[in-house]
Scaffold this motif. Structure first.
Motif, mmCIF file in Angstrom:
data_model
loop_
_atom_site.group_PDB
_atom_site.id
_atom_site.type_symbol
_atom_site.label_atom_id
_atom_site.label_comp_id
_atom_site.label_asym_id
_atom_site.label_seq_id
_atom_site.Cartn_x
_atom_site.Cartn_y
_atom_site.Cartn_z
ATOM 1 N N LYS A 134 0.954 -1.382 0.049
ATOM 2 C CA LYS A 134 -0.052 -0.161 -0.026
ATOM 3 C C LYS A 134 0.793 1.464 0.129
ATOM 4 C CE LYS A 134 -4.510 -1.915 1.623
ATOM 5 N NZ LYS A 134 -5.352 -1.665 2.851
ATOM 6 N N PRO A 135 1.789 1.314 0.807
ATOM 7 C CA PRO A 135 2.769 2.662 0.821
ATOM 8 C C PRO A 135 3.277 2.794 -0.672
ATOM 9 C CG PRO A 135 3.167 1.210 2.488
ATOM 10 C CD PRO A 135 2.310 0.496 1.734
ATOM 11 N N GLY A 136 3.799 1.771 -1.286
ATOM 12 C CA GLY A 136 4.271 1.969 -2.599
ATOM 13 C C GLY A 136 3.191 2.434 -3.404
ATOM 14 N N GLU A 137 1.980 1.894 -3.537
ATOM 15 C CA GLU A 137 0.931 2.182 -4.401
ATOM 16 C C GLU A 137 0.450 3.593 -4.172
ATOM 17 O OE1 GLU A 137 -2.052 -0.739 -3.783
ATOM 18 O OE2 GLU A 137 -0.848 -2.161 -4.664
ATOM 19 N N TYR A 138 0.500 3.866 -2.907
ATOM 20 C CA TYR A 138 -0.098 5.466 -2.446
ATOM 21 C C TYR A 138 0.535 6.410 -3.181
ATOM 22 C CZ TYR A 138 -3.490 2.954 0.845
ATOM 23 O OH TYR A 138 -4.558 2.476 1.509
ATOM 24 N N ALA A 139 2.110 6.343 -2.677
ATOM 25 C CA ALA A 139 3.290 7.132 -3.033
ATOM 26 C C ALA A 139 3.035 7.262 -4.766
ATOM 27 C CB ALA A 139 4.494 6.751 -2.606
ATOM 28 N N ALA A 140 2.954 6.229 -5.390
ATOM 29 C CA ALA A 140 3.169 6.284 -6.887
ATOM 30 C C ALA A 140 1.865 6.940 -7.335
ATOM 31 C CB ALA A 140 3.095 5.044 -7.469
ATOM 32 N N ALA A 141 0.778 6.964 -6.528
ATOM 33 C CA ALA A 141 -0.486 7.511 -7.118
ATOM 34 C C ALA A 141 -0.519 9.220 -6.724
ATOM 35 C CB ALA A 141 -1.749 6.993 -6.333
ATOM 36 N N GLY A 142 0.593 9.431 -5.869
ATOM 37 C CA GLY A 142 0.690 10.956 -5.448
ATOM 38 C C GLY A 142 0.214 11.416 -4.180
ATOM 39 N N ILE A 143 -0.138 10.518 -3.272
ATOM 40 C CA ILE A 143 -0.616 10.695 -1.915
ATOM 41 C C ILE A 143 0.346 11.389 -1.258
ATOM 42 C CG2 ILE A 143 -1.975 9.990 -0.007
ATOM 43 C CD1 ILE A 143 -3.472 7.975 -1.875
ATOM 44 N N TYR A 157 3.841 5.386 12.961
ATOM 45 C CA TYR A 157 4.970 5.779 11.765
ATOM 46 C C TYR A 157 4.156 6.817 10.877
ATOM 47 C CZ TYR A 157 7.420 1.766 13.804
ATOM 48 O OH TYR A 157 8.067 0.867 14.675
ATOM 49 N N ALA A 158 5.058 7.973 10.853
ATOM 50 C CA ALA A 158 4.456 9.161 9.764
ATOM 51 C C ALA A 158 5.580 9.076 8.727
ATOM 52 C CB ALA A 158 4.265 10.389 10.580
ATOM 53 N N TYR A 159 4.994 9.136 7.389
ATOM 54 C CA TYR A 159 5.777 9.360 6.012
ATOM 55 C C TYR A 159 5.377 10.627 5.311
ATOM 56 C CZ TYR A 159 6.879 4.321 7.291
ATOM 57 O OH TYR A 159 7.338 3.319 8.224
ATOM 58 N N ARG A 160 6.445 10.969 4.610
ATOM 59 C CA ARG A 160 5.693 11.759 3.547
ATOM 60 C C ARG A 160 6.566 11.625 2.325
ATOM 61 N NH1 ARG A 160 9.308 16.889 5.644
ATOM 62 N NH2 ARG A 160 11.232 16.374 4.501
ATOM 63 N N ARG A 161 6.048 12.068 1.123
ATOM 64 C CA ARG A 161 6.374 11.425 0.015
ATOM 65 C C ARG A 161 7.767 12.347 -0.495
ATOM 66 N NH1 ARG A 161 4.283 12.789 -5.396
ATOM 67 N NH2 ARG A 161 4.548 10.902 -6.820
ATOM 68 N N GLY A 162 8.824 11.770 -0.633
ATOM 69 C CA GLY A 162 9.939 12.414 -0.751
ATOM 70 C C GLY A 162 10.590 12.317 -2.045
ATOM 71 N N ASP A 163 11.957 12.799 -2.235
ATOM 72 C CA ASP A 163 12.365 13.015 -3.447
ATOM 73 C C ASP A 163 13.169 11.562 -4.002
ATOM 74 O OD1 ASP A 163 11.910 15.306 -3.815
ATOM 75 O OD2 ASP A 163 13.428 16.254 -2.661
ATOM 76 N N GLY A 169 10.440 4.055 -10.801
ATOM 77 C CA GLY A 169 10.693 5.189 -11.292
ATOM 78 C C GLY A 169 9.732 6.410 -10.695
ATOM 79 N N GLU A 170 9.017 6.007 -9.595
ATOM 80 C CA GLU A 170 8.058 6.569 -8.754
ATOM 81 C C GLU A 170 8.560 7.393 -7.546
ATOM 82 O OE1 GLU A 170 7.858 2.859 -7.292
ATOM 83 O OE2 GLU A 170 7.562 3.434 -9.202
ATOM 84 N N ARG A 171 8.255 8.389 -7.122
ATOM 85 C CA ARG A 171 8.742 8.964 -5.818
ATOM 86 C C ARG A 171 8.213 7.897 -4.722
ATOM 87 N NH1 ARG A 171 6.937 14.794 -5.915
ATOM 88 N NH2 ARG A 171 7.548 14.736 -3.874
ATOM 89 N N GLN A 172 9.152 7.815 -3.605
ATOM 90 C CA GLN A 172 8.705 6.997 -2.417
ATOM 91 C C GLN A 172 8.538 7.609 -1.275
ATOM 92 O OE1 GLN A 172 12.095 4.299 -2.701
ATOM 93 N NE2 GLN A 172 10.922 2.588 -3.390
ATOM 94 N N TYR A 173 7.933 7.147 -0.084
ATOM 95 C CA TYR A 173 7.869 7.865 1.052
ATOM 96 C C TYR A 173 9.236 7.600 1.866
ATOM 97 C CZ TYR A 173 2.911 7.828 0.737
ATOM 98 O OH TYR A 173 1.455 8.160 0.218
ATOM 99 N N GLU A 174 9.296 8.771 2.862
ATOM 100 C CA GLU A 174 10.154 8.811 3.666
ATOM 101 C C GLU A 174 9.891 8.936 5.152
ATOM 102 O OE1 GLU A 174 12.968 11.988 2.275
ATOM 103 O OE2 GLU A 174 11.600 13.591 3.011
#
Length: 200
Positions: A134-143, A157-163, A169-174
């Motif tokens: 789910k985190p991979g899918e949410y990040a790829a979808a731009g959440i 555990y709190a994450y934000r979409r990083g660089d 090829g999609e941005r991931q959470y950090e």
């Protein structure tokens, strides 16, 4: 004298096995599911029935939604167990989400672009999905934000979409914060969440 056949009621709804093999279910199909359909998610064109959550899981999700509802600014709306459009053939149901307040109340699927924060409460049967898929899918979808809540003890555990760019090829959470006591963040709004307030 001949015996009349006894009418048997149809069984509970289940996905069509041929369509499951073809993996060709779409978001439109989800909107047409009958009222007696179980709680499902759509993953790459395959309908997956999700396990029933435990009372403890539901208590944490309810308290998290209540906390977000009480503390989030008015332009954001906290809700529970609503589908999120990830792709034309994928929809997930975060345990709690924070979306833009202008999303219509009759929406049963929310566009990923309208979701600010997705929250998953991890249960034994959902560990792998909630921690990885789910985190991979949410990040790829731009959440932009994702929180994972572990149980026993409750730990956020709190994450934000990083660089950082993932293998696809999609941005991931950090990870930006984690605690079993207090979560303090400046995004998506000023947050000071005592974990005890979401602990049943």
């Amino acid at each position: 004298m001949s015996a009349e056949p006894i009418a048997t009621p149809p069984g509970p709804w289940c996905p069509d096995p041929i369509r499951q093999q073809r993996a060709d279910y779409t978001l439109e199909d989800l909107l047409r599911l009958p009222d007696d359909a179980p709680r499902v998610e759509l993953v790459d064109g395959i309908i997956q029935v999700t396990p029933s959550p435990t009372l403890g899981h539901q208590d944490i999700a309810f308290l998290m939604r209540l906390w977000l509802h009480t503390h989030a600014p008015q332009h954001l709306r906290a809700t529970q167990d609503v589908g999120v459009e990830i792709a034309p053939n994928t929809s997930r149901r975060p345990d709690v989400l924070l979306c833009r307040a202008e999303v219509p109340s009759d929406a049963s699927l929310v566009k990923a672009a309208d979701v600010v924060l997705a929250v998953e409460v991890v249960s034994p049967g959902t560990r792998r999905t909630d921690r990885f898929a789910k985190p991979g899918e949410y990040a790829a979808a731009g959440i932009p934000y994702y929180w994972r809540v572990e149980q026993d003890p409750v730990h956020v555990y709190a994450y934000r979409r990083g660089d950082r760019i993932g293998p696809g090829g999609e941005r991931q959470y950090e990870l930006v914060a984690d605690s079993a006591e207090l979560i303090e963040l400046s995004e998506p709004f000023e947050i000071k969440l005592p974990v005890a307030e979401i602990t049943p």
